[in-house]
Design a protein around this motif. Structure first.
Motif, short mmCIF file in Angstrom:
data_model
loop_
_atom_site.label_atom_id
_atom_site.label_comp_id
_atom_site.label_asym_id
_atom_site.label_seq_id
_atom_site.Cartn_x
_atom_site.Cartn_y
_atom_site.Cartn_z
N ILE A 1 0.82 -1.20 0.00
CA ILE A 1 0.00 0.00 0.00
C ILE A 1 0.86 1.26 0.00
O ILE A 1 1.93 1.30 0.63
CB ILE A 1 -0.97 0.00 1.21
CG1 ILE A 1 -1.99 1.14 1.09
CG2 ILE A 1 -0.23 0.06 2.54
CD1 ILE A 1 -3.17 1.00 2.05
N PHE A 2 0.40 2.26 -0.75
CA PHE A 2 1.06 3.56 -0.83
C PHE A 2 0.04 4.66 -0.55
O PHE A 2 -1.15 4.51 -0.88
CB PHE A 2 1.65 3.80 -2.23
CG PHE A 2 2.86 2.97 -2.55
CD1 PHE A 2 4.13 3.51 -2.45
CD2 PHE A 2 2.72 1.66 -2.97
CE1 PHE A 2 5.25 2.75 -2.76
CE2 PHE A 2 3.83 0.89 -3.29
CZ PHE A 2 5.10 1.44 -3.18
N PHE A 3 0.52 5.76 0.02
CA PHE A 3 -0.31 6.94 0.25
C PHE A 3 0.37 8.15 -0.38
O PHE A 3 1.59 8.17 -0.57
CB PHE A 3 -0.51 7.19 1.74
CG PHE A 3 -1.29 6.11 2.43
CD1 PHE A 3 -2.68 6.13 2.44
CD2 PHE A 3 -0.64 5.08 3.10
CE1 PHE A 3 -3.41 5.13 3.07
CE2 PHE A 3 -1.36 4.08 3.75
CZ PHE A 3 -2.74 4.10 3.73
N VAL A 4 -0.44 9.15 -0.70
CA VAL A 4 0.08 10.39 -1.28
C VAL A 4 -0.46 11.56 -0.48
O VAL A 4 -1.67 11.64 -0.22
CB VAL A 4 -0.35 10.54 -2.75
CG1 VAL A 4 0.25 11.83 -3.34
CG2 VAL A 4 0.06 9.33 -3.57
N SER A 5 0.44 12.45 -0.09
CA SER A 5 0.07 13.70 0.56
C SER A 5 0.69 14.82 -0.24
O SER A 5 1.93 14.94 -0.29
CB SER A 5 0.56 13.74 2.01
OG SER A 5 0.23 14.99 2.61
N GLY A 6 -0.14 15.65 -0.88
CA GLY A 6 0.40 16.66 -1.79
C GLY A 6 1.05 15.97 -2.97
O GLY A 6 0.41 15.25 -3.72
N GLU A 7 2.34 16.15 -3.12
CA GLU A 7 3.10 15.49 -4.18
C GLU A 7 4.01 14.39 -3.63
O GLU A 7 4.77 13.78 -4.37
CB GLU A 7 3.96 16.51 -4.93
CG GLU A 7 3.16 17.55 -5.69
CD GLU A 7 2.38 16.95 -6.85
OE1 GLU A 7 2.92 16.07 -7.53
OE2 GLU A 7 1.24 17.37 -7.07
N LYS A 8 3.93 14.12 -2.33
CA LYS A 8 4.84 13.18 -1.69
C LYS A 8 4.21 11.79 -1.54
O LYS A 8 3.06 11.67 -1.13
CB LYS A 8 5.28 13.71 -0.33
CG LYS A 8 6.08 15.00 -0.40
CD LYS A 8 6.52 15.46 0.98
CE LYS A 8 7.37 16.73 0.90
NZ LYS A 8 7.80 17.20 2.25
#
Length: 259
Positions: free
Chosen positions: A153-160
């Motif tokens: 699993i991956f998450f994105v916050s803004g561009e990160k």
């Protein structure tokens, strides 16, 4: 198919790899075999699988798009083939995830290897399907997000981009490795409250590639910008891959290391 009842088939002390076949070619074969060799060494199983063996099997069991499974234990090496259950159009809808009530044991060495001891994953995946979830996400004994039953699993916050580290108790998948080596990704301990603050989420595995997530528990994700950038990079690589090379190609300058 003859199977010898050894510790692999009686107690789960064997390893397996599931490899996507596209246009008759095994994707990321070198990475799969590298991971298998490492796991066999850790389990002290003195067997090996070579690229030549895989090629010979695929030559006699031709398939345009499929899932190749290789199982290795102390006294067995087995190859099987089945359809790839993930159709490309599935990404348009995206996955809906739920949390598992079963906890990952981050202290177990087995969770870092793709072993035949896979009962928790199958059990929870079936339970999730009954509750209309496409995938089920495990937490570890410390309440940290680990992985899905068949995915990372991956998450994105803004561009990160963020993903849990292996130390949380997870199997580092080949599609996860692709994302890690193609983009700037921070490995970070994440909890449920952290997931609630994220803008995007996606899951990965060798058969589905990169799958957008629309919901995790009560959290809804409405953005896909970074997810689609990762998907495009993956699809471009697969298109190159299926033109005849089994080794990982150099990353395209279109998306390579967007750091």
């Amino acid at each position: 198919m003859e199977i010898i009842l050894d510790d692999g088939f009686q107690f789960g002390l064997g390893v397996f790899e599931t490899i996507a076949i596209e246009k008759g070619r095994p994707l990321f074969l070198d990475w799969h075999l590298e991971r298998m060799r490492g796991s066999l060494g850790e389990l002290d199983i003195r067997q090996t699988v070579t690229e030549r063996q895989v090629t010979e099997y695929l030559t006699s069991h031709q398939a345009d798009r499929a899932a190749l499974k290789i199982m290795v234990s102390d006294k067995n090496i087995l190859f099987t083939m089945r359809p790839n259950p993930y159709i490309p159009e599935r990404a348009e809808k995206g996955f809906r995830l739920m949390y598992s009530s079963v906890y990952r044991n981050e202290t177990s060495p087995l969770v870092r290897h793709k072993t035949m001891n896979y009962g928790d994953c199958i059990w929870e995946r079936r339970r999730g399907a009954l509750l209309n979830a496409d995938e089920v996400i495990f937490l570890n004994s410390r309440g940290e997000i680990c992985e899905g039953t068949v995915s990372n699993i991956f998450f994105v916050s803004g561009e990160k981009l963020f993903t849990p580290p292996v130390s949380c108790g997870l199997l580092p998948g080949t599609a996860r490795r692709f994302v890690m080596e193609s983009f700037s990704v921070t490995e970070q301990v994440l909890r449920r409250e952290d997931a609630a603050k994220m803008d995007e989420c996606f899951v990965t595995n060798s058969l589905m590639g990169i799958m957008p997530v629309v919901g995790l528990g009560e959290i809804e994700f409405h953005k896909r910008k970074a997810t689609e950038r990762c998907r495009l990079a993956y699809e471009q690589t697969i298109a190159f891959y299926t033109r005849g090379r089994y080794d990982l190609p150099a990353l395209s300058p279109v998306y390579a290391r967007e750091r």
